[in-house]
Write a protein that holds these residues in place. Sequence first.
Motif, PDB file in Angstrom:
ATOM      1  N   LEU A 113       0.798  -1.218   0.000  1.00  0.00           N
ATOM      2  CA  LEU A 113       0.000   0.000   0.000  1.00  0.00           C
ATOM      3  C   LEU A 113       0.831   1.269   0.000  1.00  0.00           C
ATOM      4  O   LEU A 113       0.266   2.372  -0.032  1.00  0.00           O
ATOM      5  CB  LEU A 113      -0.936   0.011   1.216  1.00  0.00           C
ATOM      6  N   GLY A 114       2.131   1.135   0.100  1.00  0.00           N
ATOM      7  CA  GLY A 114       2.966   2.323   0.107  1.00  0.00           C
ATOM      8  C   GLY A 114       3.085   2.922   1.490  1.00  0.00           C
ATOM      9  O   GLY A 114       2.503   2.455   2.472  1.00  0.00           O
ATOM     10  N   SER A 115       3.849   3.982   1.607  1.00  0.00           N
ATOM     11  CA  SER A 115       4.096   4.653   2.874  1.00  0.00           C
ATOM     12  C   SER A 115       3.981   6.159   2.678  1.00  0.00           C
ATOM     13  O   SER A 115       4.374   6.685   1.636  1.00  0.00           O
ATOM     14  CB  SER A 115       5.487   4.283   3.410  1.00  0.00           C
ATOM     15  N   LEU A 162       7.266  -1.919  -7.796  1.00  0.00           N
ATOM     16  CA  LEU A 162       6.232  -2.909  -8.099  1.00  0.00           C
ATOM     17  C   LEU A 162       5.283  -2.354  -9.149  1.00  0.00           C
ATOM     18  O   LEU A 162       5.117  -1.130  -9.272  1.00  0.00           O
ATOM     19  CB  LEU A 162       5.449  -3.275  -6.832  1.00  0.00           C
ATOM     20  N   PRO A 163       4.628  -3.221  -9.918  1.00  0.00           N
ATOM     21  CA  PRO A 163       3.612  -2.730 -10.851  1.00  0.00           C
ATOM     22  C   PRO A 163       2.469  -2.065 -10.095  1.00  0.00           C
ATOM     23  O   PRO A 163       1.927  -2.633  -9.151  1.00  0.00           O
ATOM     24  CB  PRO A 163       3.142  -3.986 -11.584  1.00  0.00           C
ATOM     25  N   GLU A 164       2.111  -0.861 -10.481  1.00  0.00           N
ATOM     26  CA  GLU A 164       1.074  -0.097  -9.789  1.00  0.00           C
ATOM     27  C   GLU A 164      -0.280  -0.350 -10.435  1.00  0.00           C
ATOM     28  O   GLU A 164      -0.422  -0.318 -11.658  1.00  0.00           O
ATOM     29  CB  GLU A 164       1.397   1.392  -9.835  1.00  0.00           C
ATOM     30  N   VAL A 165      -1.265  -0.637  -9.569  1.00  0.00           N
ATOM     31  CA  VAL A 165      -2.624  -0.922 -10.026  1.00  0.00           C
ATOM     32  C   VAL A 165      -3.400   0.388 -10.068  1.00  0.00           C
ATOM     33  O   VAL A 165      -3.487   1.095  -9.052  1.00  0.00           O
ATOM     34  CB  VAL A 165      -3.306  -1.931  -9.094  1.00  0.00           C
ATOM     35  N   PRO A 166      -3.984   0.765 -11.213  1.00  0.00           N
ATOM     36  CA  PRO A 166      -4.769   2.017 -11.262  1.00  0.00           C
ATOM     37  C   PRO A 166      -6.051   1.868 -10.458  1.00  0.00           C
ATOM     38  O   PRO A 166      -6.727   0.846 -10.499  1.00  0.00           O
ATOM     39  CB  PRO A 166      -5.045   2.195 -12.760  1.00  0.00           C
ATOM     40  N   GLY A 185       0.907  -0.971  -5.052  1.00  0.00           N
ATOM     41  CA  GLY A 185       2.144  -1.115  -5.802  1.00  0.00           C
ATOM     42  C   GLY A 185       2.901   0.193  -5.880  1.00  0.00           C
ATOM     43  O   GLY A 185       2.716   1.115  -5.085  1.00  0.00           O
ATOM     44  N   GLY A 186       3.781   0.273  -6.838  1.00  0.00           N
ATOM     45  CA  GLY A 186       4.579   1.476  -7.000  1.00  0.00           C
ATOM     46  C   GLY A 186       5.953   1.331  -6.360  1.00  0.00           C
ATOM     47  O   GLY A 186       6.447   0.220  -6.105  1.00  0.00           O
TER      48      GLY A 186
END
Length: 376
Positions: A88-90, A101-105, A116-117
């Motif tokens: 989920l990121g920070s 990571l591949p980011e999900v729109p 991701g990201g």
Amino acid sequence: MQARAGAPTPRHRHRSPLHPGAWWLWSLSLGTAATRTTNPLLLALLIATSAYVVATHRPNTPTARSYTAFVKLALAVLVIRLAFAVVLGSPIPGTHVVVTLPEVPLPDWAQGIRLGGRVTAEGLLFALYDGLKLATLLICVGAANALANPTRLLKSLPGALYETGVAVVVALTFAPNLIADVQRLRAARRLRGRPDRGVRGLLQVGLPVLEGALERSVALAAAMDARGYGRTADVPPAVRRTTTALTLGGLLGVCAGTYGLLTAADGTYGLPLLLAGLVAALAGLRLGGRRCLRTRYRPDRWDARAWLVTGSGVAVAALLTLASAYDPEALHPGVVPLVVPALPLWPAAAVLLGLLPAFVVPAPVPAPFPASKEPS
């Protein structure tokens, strides 16, 4: 060899065990100290302190063996916190990218959330510090479950809180008994050459564990009914009204006094109101105990050892709270930019005060085996 006739038999000096409330206050104080810092070195020192006391003073009971389960739970919480930071990121900005990571729109209504990201070292370190603080708190609570006997703790509660205390004790003993049942059944299956891991083993172990929990519940209900649980004494209506007024008024006074202490302006009334609320609440609990019909067999005494154990835990919490106010950088190391956390000396020395129970409380003596008879 046989003992001589008429020789005096050795007598072992019996010392009463420590009051269980002292163990709980000591453990909760260490947990309070853990909430005042995110320094991983101080948190590791708190974990080591509680683990050493548990290792030297843990009795051989099912509740004492639950400490390992709390440690595993703390590790699981730490791993989940790191997984959330990866997926989920920070919110912490960082420049040291570990992996992308591949980011999900996501749709527009989910703005502020991403899947991701980029995964940065600063975000992972922040999640590690945050998760370690919660893990330390869980381990300190596990130390209280391992050191304090919940049955003896129930005996020490005031009469007005007896029924609530029974519910709490039953809830506290449920997890250790469940863990002991799972370990016993898995050991029995291994001895019979049957699988005890995987989905199949879990399903075949889960049903006997559930059956044992239901049997314990029925046995507990029958024992409580046989002992007259729930009976109340007949007290005058005036005493009941006075008890209700003192208890509710005392709790409101505690809330108002706490608010007064936390406010920056015009908070001089906070401390007197807090003390008055505590006195009124304790008086209400004292009067409310008249309705409870129960006796205590050999009640635990709050002796000098209990004061020393409680005082050591409170001192750790107070000193770390003071250190977090006067030196926040040392107790909360930053992650942007990346710095190696340093061990502050006097807060570390304050944490070591929590080792006092290991020296002032005698270790539990295991039950001796019966002596074998030798031929004369």
